[in-house]
Design an enzyme around this catalytic site. Structure first.
Site, short mmCIF file in Angstrom:
data_model
loop_
_atom_site.label_atom_id
_atom_site.label_comp_id
_atom_site.label_asym_id
_atom_site.label_seq_id
_atom_site.Cartn_x
_atom_site.Cartn_y
_atom_site.Cartn_z
N GLU A 124 0.70 -1.16 0.02
CA GLU A 124 -0.05 0.05 -0.13
C GLU A 124 0.93 1.39 -0.06
O GLU A 124 0.31 2.19 -0.54
CB GLU A 124 -0.90 0.01 1.28
CG GLU A 124 -1.95 -1.04 1.19
CD GLU A 124 -2.92 -0.90 0.12
OE1 GLU A 124 -3.40 0.02 -0.27
OE2 GLU A 124 -3.08 -1.91 -0.75
N SER A 405 -35.01 -30.59 48.33
CA SER A 405 -34.05 -31.19 49.40
C SER A 405 -32.62 -31.43 48.99
O SER A 405 -31.87 -31.87 49.79
CB SER A 405 -34.56 -32.59 49.50
OG SER A 405 -35.71 -32.46 50.30
#
Length: 806
Positions: A124, A405
């Site tokens: 680039e 329980s």
């Protein structure tokens, strides 16, 4: 030779002109230069005009530059550039989920390998570090390419591209281009080249919905950016030119063009001496993987996990909600990928694969589960529901179903921890004998409390040891024990073990023992993990590591505290082993390892639980009933084709299958228990005093005064192993229990069905009990551990006679 003095040039030039002489320009023979401009020459600007116009243009341009430089400021970053997803990872670093639409994850420049950075520059902007922020020649070339139909290509430096990505937008207008120009110049003065390059790498689009180099590395190669090699970096760099076109998986026909661009990048690196020719010759094109949709979504278990992690982070004030919502975090969870898959498989095998769309109760079935390593406090697996996109509420973290329980072990742990005694002055141990008759009135310091809980199926057990009452979840025993210990003390112990202080219905009354509290599956797993860890409790966590933009976020230090004594925790574990060995939780034996656990069922069978652990893993599973439309809690009667669902059924089966798979390949370990002196015998030979038979509304066989159920040679009041186990037959130490004689069997004046002012069908506080499966009364949060529903199939959870004989 003339004697007249010679005139100087200036005298000749300024000599008076003869008016009669023809007009001519000085120094121009024949007067040609002075001839008037006629014809087409009038249209041509003079040299003066050209020079003057050029000067004015330059002045205007300079003025425009100054004005533009002063007026155009560096704006805040645009929303799209800063939006990021939070990325969630398994403990092994593989991606679990991503919670946002934008697939971006910022990284530090140092995390990007140098050769990858140089590949991007080669593709680039090769002069990035040495040239200005803008390239006027390139801008002119780009404009010409656009005007001549060659596309909007070339012309911008990396700085300009970063400005476009981060501060502006992608529109192709003169105004945007002008802003880009000025912002790039200003930014180049205010930021370092390294900062600009980092920003560019984190904002550029690489195709496959990947914004930024990290997301691109994952999208194309399934790895983090740090692991990219030069060839892979060059391919990603080449994508910046044409992301979609150069994806050779999506467009194999464009592979020649993509290869050409890839070679261009590598050759540029060689030209700039960033790569040696020898290394270049060894490069082979790195074919990217198949499309891996980086935005994985939140379907299946992923959404439940993300939700739980977010609640963990915000609830523990690690990250506030708004900051977390802004995104950009990389969150490594404690979840083990294989264990997570094993949990899902276990639920599918035992529940979801057996659901029938034509069976109405099956539409109400929900499952939640959580598993924790006791030693580390790490949550290694979680099951939230069938699919987050179909059932939004996380069944592992919701706090609206009674735990039943499974709460009872906390009562016993509190008793041992505080050296509690029965109302008759006996220490509470596994061998302490209580009255286990149905609706036995709970006795307080001042007499009857008015609370008489029902046992499951309204069964009378008569005098029974705590060990056996635990194995068969006898409500009458544990309600009295909670009163003996002190309901407030029981509550404090439950909170110390890991239940949140704010747990709904965690009320300090004798009924606390039967589990009306609505703790979550994860809460219960934390508490049971504390028991497995010999009473040591630390912060349990779903998160192992957090980073943002490459920087690590601090996590709270895990402090481990001995919240109950090892003696109390280990004695509780020893008792809970009996539940798995020959109690209500025998289905958990499928784990194939030493295990301790407890079953539980909510009121009206709206939820069934199994909570258990091995030395390595504490896991809780709950099957819940909820209307798919209204979300109202529903009983599980008839679900999975069974008359009822209880903790010893599907929950224990899921627990056993998951635990076996989760620990496969590791060595089975037995519990290292340090017990009370009274419990040593029970630990060494696992003697179990089973209930002396089941009857409704009468003394069980083998009670004092009968010979039925006794083995030859046993005296009245002895169990099958010869251990005194009932009031009237001697307590834990062989003496009379609770001060009763063999003839009394229970305190004077109290009968089995006595309710002391409370009619059958009323629950704690006088409320009427809801009907059970067979239309009988159900009491509190009891279920198979005490819903009190009559008319139930005694084989629904496995008849006691299956284990003990008739």
């Amino acid at each position: 030779m003339s004697d007249e003095p010679k005139k100087h040039g200036w005298e000749q030039r300024w000599a008076p002109r003869d008016p009669s002489a023809p007009h001519s320009a000085p120094g121009r023979p024949g007067g040609r230069a002075g001839r008037p401009r006629t014809g087409w020459r009038r249209a041509l600007p003079t040299r003066r005009t050209l020079i003057g116009g050029l000067l004015i243009f330059v002045l205007v341009l300079m003025g425009g530059f100054v004005v533009g430089y002063k007026l155009v400021h560096i704006p805040p970053a645009n929303a799209a550039a800063t939006a990021q997803s939070n990325v969630y990872l398994y403990a092994d670093g593989t991606q679990l989920a991503r919670d946002g639409e934008v697939n971006r994850e910022n990284v530090k420049l140092s995390q990007v390998p140098e050769t990858v950075r140089l590949a991007v520059l080669a593709a680039e902007d090769r002069g990035f570090f040495n040239e200005p922020a803008v390239d006027p020649q390139g801008m002119v070339r780009a404009a010409w390419n656009t005007l001549t139909g060659k596309g909007t290509q070339g012309g911008s430096t990396i700085t300009q591209q970063y400005v476009k990505n981060y501060y502006l937008g992608q529109e192709q207008t003169i105004v945007r281009k002008a802003k880009e120009f000025f912002i790039a110049i200003k930014l180049n003065r205010e930021a370092t080249k390294g900062q600009i390059l980092r920003g560019y790498l984190n904002t550029s689009y690489f195709g496959r919905n990947a914004y930024g180099i990290q997301s691109a590395a994952q999208a194309y190669y399934g790895k983090d950016v740090e692991e990219l090699n030069t060839a892979e970096g060059a391919y990603l760099a080449s994508l910046l030119n044409a992301p979609s076109e150069f994806d050779v998986v999506v467009h194999p026909e464009n592979k020649p063009a993509a290869l050409a661009r890839w070679r261009y990048v590598l050759d540029g690196m060689v030209k700039e001496e960033w790569l040696s020719p020898a290394e270049r010759r060894t490069m082979k094109f790195p074919m990217p993987g198949k499309i891996r949709h980086a935005s994985i979504g939140l379907a299946g278990q992923r959404g439940y996990i993300v939700q739980a992690v977010e609640e963990h982070l915000t609830g523990n004030k690690i990250i506030d909600e708004k900051t977390l919502a802004a995104g950009g975090y990389r969150i490594t969870t404690t979840l083990d990928r294989e264990k997570q898959n094993a949990f899902t498989a276990a639920v599918k095998r035992q529940v979801t694969s057996q659901l029938d769309a034509d069976r109405k109760p099956d539409r109400n079935v929900r499952v939640g589960g959580a598993s924790i390593e006791p030693g580390t406090g790490k949550v290694v697996a979680m099951y939230g529901g069938i699919d987050y996109t179909k059932q939004y509420v996380n069944n592992a973290t919701r706090r609206d179903y009674q735990v039943g329980s499974t709460f009872k072990p906390f009562v016993f742990a509190a008793a041992v921890e505080h050296g509690s005694e029965t109302q008759y002055g006996e220490p509470i141990t596994p061998f302490t004998v209580y009255d286990g008759d149905n609706e036995h009135m709970v006795e307080g310091p001042d007499g009857d409390t008015g609370y008489a809980p029902a046992n499951e199926d309204d069964t009378d057990y008569g005098p029974i040891s705590v060990q056996t009452a635990t194995a068969y979840s006898v409500n009458a025993v544990y309600a009295q024990m909670a009163q003996d210990v002190g309901p407030g003390t029981v509550r404090e112990t439950a909170v110390a073990l890991g239940l949140p202080e704010s747990t709904p219905d965690l009320t300090a009354t004798p009924s606390i023992a039967l589990g009306p509290a609505t703790a979550s599956v994860l809460d219960m797993a934390k508490a049971y993990a504390t028991l497995a860890n010999h009473g040591r409790h630390g912060m349990y966590t779903l998160v192992d590591k957090i980073t943002k933009n490459g920087a690590e976020v601090a996590l709270p230090k895990r402090d481990v505290t001995q919240v109950i004594s090892r003696r109390a925790a280990d004695t509780t574990t020893s008792m809970l082993r009996g539940v798995v060995d020959d109690g209500t939780g025998t289905a958990a034996q499928s784990a194939g390892r030493p295990a301790a656990g407890k079953t539980g069922t909510a009121e009206e069978d709206k939820a069934a639980w199994f909570a258990g652990y091995t030395p390595d893993l504490a896991t809780v599973v709950a099957v819940m009933g909820a209307d798919p439309v209204t979300a109202a809690q529903k009983p599980l009667y008839g679900a999975l084709g069974q008359r009822r669902i209880n903790g010893g059924g599907a929950p224990a089966e899921i627990w056993g299958r998951f635990t076996a798979a989760a620990l496969r390949g590791s060595e089975a370990r037995d519990f290292d228990l340090r017990l009370d002196e009274d419990s040593e015998e029970e630990s060494s030979d696992r003697q179990q005093a089973g209930p002396p038979g089941k009857t409704n509304g009468s003394h069980p066989p083998g009670s004092p005064g009968t010979a039925e159920g006794q083995a030859p040679g046993q005296s009245p009041g002895q169990t099958n192993d010869g251990t005194p186990d009932r009031p009237g037959a001697g307590g834990a130490n062989g003496g009379p229990a609770h001060g009763r004689t063999p003839e009394q069997g229970r305190p004077t004046g109290q009968t089995t069905a006595q309710s002391q002012g409370r009619s059958p069908g009323q629950s704690d506080g006088g409320a009427a009990r809801s009907g059970g499966a067979g239309g009988g009364p159900a009491d509190g949060a009891n279920g198979e551990d005490g819903t009190g529903a009559t008319g139930r199939d005694p084989d629904a959870r496995g008849s006691l006679t299956d284990t003990l004989g008739p």
